[in-house]
Design a protein around this motif. Structure first.
Motif, PDB file in Angstrom:
ATOM      1  N   ASP A  89      10.610  36.735  59.696  1.00 15.04           N
ATOM      2  CA  ASP A  89       9.277  36.331  59.235  1.00 15.04           C
ATOM      3  C   ASP A  89       9.022  36.826  57.810  1.00 15.04           C
ATOM      4  OD1 ASP A  89       8.882  39.079  59.948  1.00 15.04           O
ATOM      5  OD2 ASP A  89       8.207  38.439  61.929  1.00 15.04           O
ATOM      6  N   MET A  90       8.941  38.141  57.621  1.00 10.98           N
ATOM      7  CA  MET A  90       8.845  38.692  56.265  1.00 10.98           C
ATOM      8  C   MET A  90      10.255  39.085  55.836  1.00 10.98           C
ATOM      9  SD  MET A  90       5.862  38.504  55.004  1.00 10.98           S
ATOM     10  CE  MET A  90       6.035  39.595  53.605  1.00 10.98           C
ATOM     11  N   ILE A  91      10.831  38.308  54.938  1.00  7.76           N
ATOM     12  CA  ILE A  91      12.256  38.431  54.623  1.00  7.76           C
ATOM     13  C   ILE A  91      12.428  38.785  53.146  1.00  7.76           C
ATOM     14  CG2 ILE A  91      14.474  37.243  54.626  1.00  7.76           C
ATOM     15  CD1 ILE A  91      13.199  35.280  56.701  1.00  7.76           C
ATOM     16  N   PHE A  92      13.018  39.946  52.894  1.00  5.55           N
ATOM     17  CA  PHE A  92      13.274  40.366  51.522  1.00  5.55           C
ATOM     18  C   PHE A  92      14.723  40.034  51.134  1.00  5.55           C
ATOM     19  CE2 PHE A  92       9.604  42.692  52.916  1.00  5.55           C
ATOM     20  CZ  PHE A  92       8.762  42.645  51.818  1.00  5.55           C
ATOM     21  N   GLN A  93      15.058  40.233  49.878  1.00  4.99           N
ATOM     22  CA  GLN A  93      16.309  39.692  49.344  1.00  4.99           C
ATOM     23  C   GLN A  93      17.551  40.171  50.107  1.00  4.99           C
ATOM     24  OE1 GLN A  93      16.832  38.783  45.132  1.00  4.99           O
ATOM     25  NE2 GLN A  93      18.496  40.266  45.073  1.00  4.99           N
ATOM     26  N   GLN A 149      12.569  29.241  38.630  1.00  7.56           N
ATOM     27  CA  GLN A 149      11.598  28.193  38.313  1.00  7.56           C
ATOM     28  C   GLN A 149      10.486  28.015  39.330  1.00  7.56           C
ATOM     29  OE1 GLN A 149      11.745  26.839  35.343  1.00  7.56           O
ATOM     30  NE2 GLN A 149      13.695  27.849  34.880  1.00  7.56           N
ATOM     31  N   ARG A 150      10.574  28.632  40.509  1.00  6.79           N
ATOM     32  CA  ARG A 150       9.542  28.400  41.535  1.00  6.79           C
ATOM     33  C   ARG A 150       8.197  28.928  41.049  1.00  6.79           C
ATOM     34  NH1 ARG A 150      12.201  33.092  43.796  1.00  6.79           N
ATOM     35  NH2 ARG A 150      10.689  34.700  44.438  1.00  6.79           N
ATOM     36  N   ALA A 151       7.137  28.345  41.578  1.00  5.81           N
ATOM     37  CA  ALA A 151       5.792  28.666  41.102  1.00  5.81           C
ATOM     38  C   ALA A 151       5.292  30.006  41.633  1.00  5.81           C
ATOM     39  CB  ALA A 151       4.829  27.552  41.497  1.00  5.81           C
ATOM     40  N   ASP A 152       5.563  30.299  42.897  1.00  7.68           N
ATOM     41  CA  ASP A 152       4.975  31.473  43.543  1.00  7.68           C
ATOM     42  C   ASP A 152       6.022  32.551  43.828  1.00  7.68           C
ATOM     43  OD1 ASP A 152       2.396  30.265  43.686  1.00  7.68           O
ATOM     44  OD2 ASP A 152       3.091  29.102  45.424  1.00  7.68           O
ATOM     45  N   TYR A 153       5.552  33.787  43.845  1.00  5.33           N
ATOM     46  CA  TYR A 153       6.464  34.892  44.141  1.00  5.33           C
ATOM     47  C   TYR A 153       7.034  34.746  45.549  1.00  5.33           C
ATOM     48  CZ  TYR A 153       8.162  39.586  45.204  1.00  5.33           C
ATOM     49  OH  TYR A 153       8.941  40.638  45.592  1.00  5.33           O
ATOM     50  N   PHE A 154       6.158  34.626  46.539  1.00 10.82           N
ATOM     51  CA  PHE A 154       6.612  34.466  47.918  1.00 10.82           C
ATOM     52  C   PHE A 154       6.945  33.003  48.202  1.00 10.82           C
ATOM     53  CE2 PHE A 154       4.136  38.455  48.647  1.00 10.82           C
ATOM     54  CZ  PHE A 154       5.188  39.214  49.143  1.00 10.82           C
ATOM     55  N   ILE A 155       8.036  32.805  48.917  1.00  3.14           N
ATOM     56  CA  ILE A 155       8.450  31.470  49.323  1.00  3.14           C
ATOM     57  C   ILE A 155       7.973  31.273  50.753  1.00  3.14           C
ATOM     58  CG2 ILE A 155      10.405  29.924  49.683  1.00  3.14           C
ATOM     59  CD1 ILE A 155      11.989  31.741  47.721  1.00  3.14           C
ATOM     60  N   SER A 156       7.074  30.332  50.954  1.00  4.55           N
ATOM     61  CA  SER A 156       6.545  30.094  52.294  1.00  4.55           C
ATOM     62  C   SER A 156       7.634  29.518  53.192  1.00  4.55           C
ATOM     63  CB  SER A 156       5.362  29.130  52.228  1.00  4.55           C
ATOM     64  OG  SER A 156       5.806  27.825  51.882  1.00  4.55           O
ATOM     65  N   SER A 157       7.376  29.534  54.496  1.00  2.56           N
ATOM     66  CA  SER A 157       8.356  29.008  55.444  1.00  2.56           C
ATOM     67  C   SER A 157       8.610  27.524  55.208  1.00  2.56           C
ATOM     68  CB  SER A 157       7.889  29.259  56.876  1.00  2.56           C
ATOM     69  OG  SER A 157       6.571  28.772  57.080  1.00  2.56           O
ATOM     70  N   ALA A 158       7.532  26.777  54.896  1.00  2.00           N
ATOM     71  CA  ALA A 158       7.694  25.338  54.632  1.00  2.00           C
ATOM     72  C   ALA A 158       8.533  25.110  53.373  1.00  2.00           C
ATOM     73  CB  ALA A 158       6.326  24.680  54.484  1.00  2.00           C
ATOM     74  N   GLN A 159       8.266  25.913  52.320  1.00  2.00           N
ATOM     75  CA  GLN A 159       9.057  25.795  51.090  1.00  2.00           C
ATOM     76  C   GLN A 159      10.508  26.204  51.330  1.00  2.00           C
ATOM     77  OE1 GLN A 159       6.545  28.373  48.685  1.00  2.00           O
ATOM     78  NE2 GLN A 159       6.080  26.670  47.302  1.00  2.00           N
ATOM     79  N   GLU A 216       9.841  32.081  61.081  1.00  2.00           N
ATOM     80  CA  GLU A 216       8.490  31.972  61.641  1.00  2.00           C
ATOM     81  C   GLU A 216       7.701  30.917  60.856  1.00  2.00           C
ATOM     82  OE1 GLU A 216       5.311  32.543  63.932  1.00  2.00           O
ATOM     83  OE2 GLU A 216       7.051  33.845  64.217  1.00  2.00           O
ATOM     84  N   PRO A 217       7.055  29.951  61.549  1.00  2.00           N
ATOM     85  CA  PRO A 217       6.356  28.872  60.830  1.00  2.00           C
ATOM     86  C   PRO A 217       4.997  29.265  60.243  1.00  2.00           C
ATOM     87  CG  PRO A 217       6.198  28.546  63.200  1.00  2.00           C
ATOM     88  CD  PRO A 217       7.119  29.709  63.003  1.00  2.00           C
ATOM     89  N   SER A 218       4.514  30.464  60.530  1.00  2.00           N
ATOM     90  CA  SER A 218       3.197  30.884  60.048  1.00  2.00           C
ATOM     91  C   SER A 218       3.124  30.885  58.522  1.00  2.00           C
ATOM     92  CB  SER A 218       2.882  32.281  60.574  1.00  2.00           C
ATOM     93  OG  SER A 218       1.731  32.803  59.952  1.00  2.00           O
ATOM     94  N   ALA A 219       1.917  30.615  58.010  1.00  2.00           N
ATOM     95  CA  ALA A 219       1.699  30.645  56.555  1.00  2.00           C
ATOM     96  C   ALA A 219       1.876  32.047  55.995  1.00  2.00           C
ATOM     97  CB  ALA A 219       0.305  30.124  56.220  1.00  2.00           C
ATOM     98  N   SER A 220       1.766  33.058  56.842  1.00  2.00           N
ATOM     99  CA  SER A 220       1.928  34.448  56.384  1.00  2.00           C
ATOM    100  C   SER A 220       3.383  34.908  56.434  1.00  2.00           C
ATOM    101  CB  SER A 220       1.066  35.390  57.230  1.00  2.00           C
ATOM    102  OG  SER A 220       1.413  35.292  58.598  1.00  2.00           O
ATOM    103  N   LEU A 273      12.045  25.904  61.577  1.00  2.00           N
ATOM    104  CA  LEU A 273      10.903  26.802  61.706  1.00  2.00           C
ATOM    105  C   LEU A 273      10.613  26.991  63.191  1.00  2.00           C
ATOM    106  CD1 LEU A 273       8.577  25.437  58.875  1.00  2.00           C
ATOM    107  CD2 LEU A 273      10.428  27.116  58.727  1.00  2.00           C
ATOM    108  N   LEU A 274      10.817  28.207  63.673  1.00  2.00           N
ATOM    109  CA  LEU A 274      10.580  28.542  65.069  1.00  2.00           C
ATOM    110  C   LEU A 274       9.992  29.937  65.154  1.00  2.00           C
ATOM    111  CD1 LEU A 274      13.703  27.405  67.173  1.00  2.00           C
ATOM    112  CD2 LEU A 274      11.395  26.466  67.282  1.00  2.00           C
ATOM    113  N   SER A 275       8.969  30.104  65.977  1.00  2.00           N
ATOM    114  CA  SER A 275       8.440  31.442  66.203  1.00  2.00           C
ATOM    115  C   SER A 275       9.482  32.266  66.944  1.00  2.00           C
ATOM    116  CB  SER A 275       7.160  31.367  67.041  1.00  2.00           C
ATOM    117  OG  SER A 275       7.464  30.926  68.352  1.00  2.00           O
ATOM    118  N   ARG A 276       9.269  33.562  66.979  1.00  2.00           N
ATOM    119  CA  ARG A 276      10.243  34.436  67.636  1.00  2.00           C
ATOM    120  C   ARG A 276      10.382  34.092  69.122  1.00  2.00           C
ATOM    121  NH1 ARG A 276      11.022  40.921  66.856  1.00  2.00           N
ATOM    122  NH2 ARG A 276      12.340  41.315  68.675  1.00  2.00           N
TER     123      ARG A 276
END
Length: 574
Positions: free
Chosen positions: A127-131, A236-246, A146-150, A256-259
């Motif tokens: 869900d929260m995935i760092f490099q 080149q991406r616009a936002d720091y965090f890459i959402s699940s949809a992106q 995780e499909p959540s926006a967070s 995209l699947l919840s745990r």
């Protein structure tokens, strides 16, 4: 009265500390005896490392209050064992805020390659995935998020942050005299300048740029993307965090699947899964035949013996001598691999370790396997070998020397402290913090710097067969990527730990062999005792929060390594 009160409190607290330590030690021992988890058939092995993951842990079964600290070596051994374990159906990768060297990730990747040859599936979910979490997850057949926006992915690239203190020191009246040999030896620049010198900056950018290109290459290859697409995501991406949809749109994840949905899809349950820390590798009854010793040396090079408790500790001549004695006592050992992960430290301690490894080399072929960083003092001790293999992510070189001398005369004036030295002898009191260093003293140290630098170059030139002109061209404090180091003949080959073990066996002319790790793991209690944590905790109870000139000098001496010749990197790479 206040002193008596402090003594009474200390008398009460000390037994309490002993009781707590005993309870912790007993509980840890009891857990070691009873904590083996029964693994059901058709179970999933969950690779879920979190936080700091060192190359090797010197603590035996360091589990306490249900917490165990793994290491890269431990995880790789378990992954390889799981490949042939009929109880293990497949693997789930689920890291969290992982701190590991890039070379450590390479070692896990090598173990994962062997695991996947078994035909068992490997899936990753997060869900929260760092490099570094993500780099580990790219080793899976498929990545689920995780499909959540967070839920987000953070891919930053490569960064080395260097903090400069000169302006702060100017304000408080401290000047740092940096004595160095090697035009690009930048370890002292944060204390004497407000930015890196152009040559130093260019050298660092070249080495770090090579690492950046490797990260792009690995993500692209494992995710079947073009390097150009991965570079665009990073730059080149616009936002720091890459959402699940992106992330799905970019091709960074597959679905995209919840745990819960992920676990239900593959039949993963608490009864049908085992965390990597709880998975016990079956040991052979009695190792027989020839052995290759694998010695793990990680951390700063400094005097004293500090065991690694799941983090990079320190490397000392005392520690190396103890390991060598244990190796010599094992008559089955025919070759030695030294796994080095160090940015250096004390020049003298580096020389003492070098001498011990050269002595070992008289009896056994010695092959060095470089981890994330084997630079400055780390390269110095690496040169005492028959062959050097570096991970492709390794940063090495940094052949140069520095010493930093703090000048606190201005600070003394600001706080009302002035020393008057009554001296006999030309250099008596030369290192006095609150007196301005004599120019002749500084000139003397610069001459010493040249001599120490000359010895460093001579050691490398002798072992790597350089001419004076050749060693000077690649020295000067310059750092090198593994690829450039191979071109410059600082290393012999690019590869992992297994390549080093195979090379050592080849040099020893043995084919049927096992490996044995050093230093031999010790108990948690012994690690705490030997690390000095106990004595430091007790001494801190006695300190009074009033800054005296002696305490100021002690603070500066411990905050910056001063008054000592250093073979040291200017910043931590991994």
């Amino acid at each position: 009265m206040a002193k008596t009160k402090g003594i009474v409190i200390g008398c009460l607290v000390f037994p309490l500390i002993l009781i707590v330590a005993f309870v912790i030690g007993f509980y840890a021992f009891a857990k070691d005896v009873t904590s083996a988890k029964k693994i059901a058939d058709n179970s999933w092995l969950v690779l879920n490392p979190t936080g700091m993951l060192a190359d090797y842990s010197e603590v035996r079964n360091a589990n306490i209050f249900d917490y165990r600290q793994s290491s890269v070596e431990d995880i790789c051994a378990k992954i390889r064992a799981a490949a042939t374990d009929s109880r293990i159906r497949g693997m789930v990768i689920r890291p969290r805020m992982l701190e590991i060297s890039y070379a450590g990730i390479s070692e896990i990747a090598a173990a994962m390659t062997e695991f996947r040859k078994s035909g068992k599936p490997v899936y990753a979910q997060g869900d929260m995935i760092f490099q570094k979490d993500y780099l580990l997850m790219t080793m899976a057949d498929k990545i689920y998020m995780e499909p959540s926006a967070s839920a987000e992915i953070s891919l930053e690239g490569v960064n080395a942050q260097i903090t400069f203190y000169k302006e702060l020191f100017d304000k408080i009246g401290v000047k740092v005299h940096v004595l160095q040999s090697g035009a690009f030896k930048g370890a002292g620049e944060p204390y004497s300048q407000t930015s890196l010198k152009p040559g130093t900056l260019a050298n660092y950018r070249q080495a770090l740029g090579s690492r950046y290109e490797l990260i792009i290459r690995d993500i692209a290859a494992r995710r079947k993307l073009s390097p150009e697409d991965v570079k665009d995501i990073l730059e080149q991406r616009a936002d720091y965090f890459i959402s699940s949809a992106q992330a799905q749109k970019f091709g960074l994840v597959d679905s995209l699947l919840s745990r819960d949905a992920f676990e239900n899809s593959f039949g993963i349950s608490e009864k049908k899964s085992v965390a990597i820390a709880d998975y016990e590798v079956k040991q052979s009854i009695v190792p027989t035949g020839d052995r290759v010793a694998v010695v793990y040396l990680s951390g700063n090079i400094m005097p004293g013996y500090t065991p690694s408790m799941g983090t990079e500790a320190s490397i000392s001549a005392q520690k190396v001598e103890k390991i060598i004695q244990e190796i010599r006592a094992d008559k089955a050992v025919k070759a030695v691999v030294v796994r080095i992960n160090s940015g250096g430290g004390s020049a003298l301690e580096s020389e003492l370790i070098y001498q011990k490894l050269k002595s070992l080399q008289q009896t056994y072929p010695v092959v060095v396997s470089m981890g994330g960083v084997a630079a400055s003092g780390g390269y110095y001790i690496s040169s005492a070998s028959n062959y050097i293999i570096a991970d492709e992510y390794t940063i090495t070189g940094s052949i140069g020397v520095i010493m930093m001398i703090p000048d606190g005369e201005g600070l003394g004036r600001k706080i009302g402290v002035r020393n008057q030295n009554i001296s006999f002898g030309k250099y008596a009191g030369a290192f006095d913090l609150f007196s301005k260093p004599d120019p002749e003293f500084l000139n003397s140290l610069q001459r010493n710097s040249t001599a120490v630098y000359t010895e460093f170059k001579a050691r490398v030139a002798d072992n790597r067969k350089y001419t004076d002109a050749e060693i000077e061209a690649i020295a000067q404090g310059q750092i090198w990527s593994a690829a450039d180091a191979k071109t410059n003949r600082l290393i012999d080959e690019i590869g992992g730990l297994n390549s080093a073990i195979a090379k050592a066996a080849s040099l020893a002319k043995i084919k049927d062999y096992q490996t044995v790790n050093f230093p031999e793991p010790i108990s948690l209690w012994d690690a705490i005792r030997k690390s000095g944590s106990w004595s430091r905790a007790l001494s801190s109870m006695k300190k009074i929060n009033i800054l005296t000139p002696a305490q100021i000098q002690e603070y500066i001496d411990h905050s910056i390594i001063t008054n000592e010749w250093l073979y040291m990197m200017p910043f931590k790479m991994d």
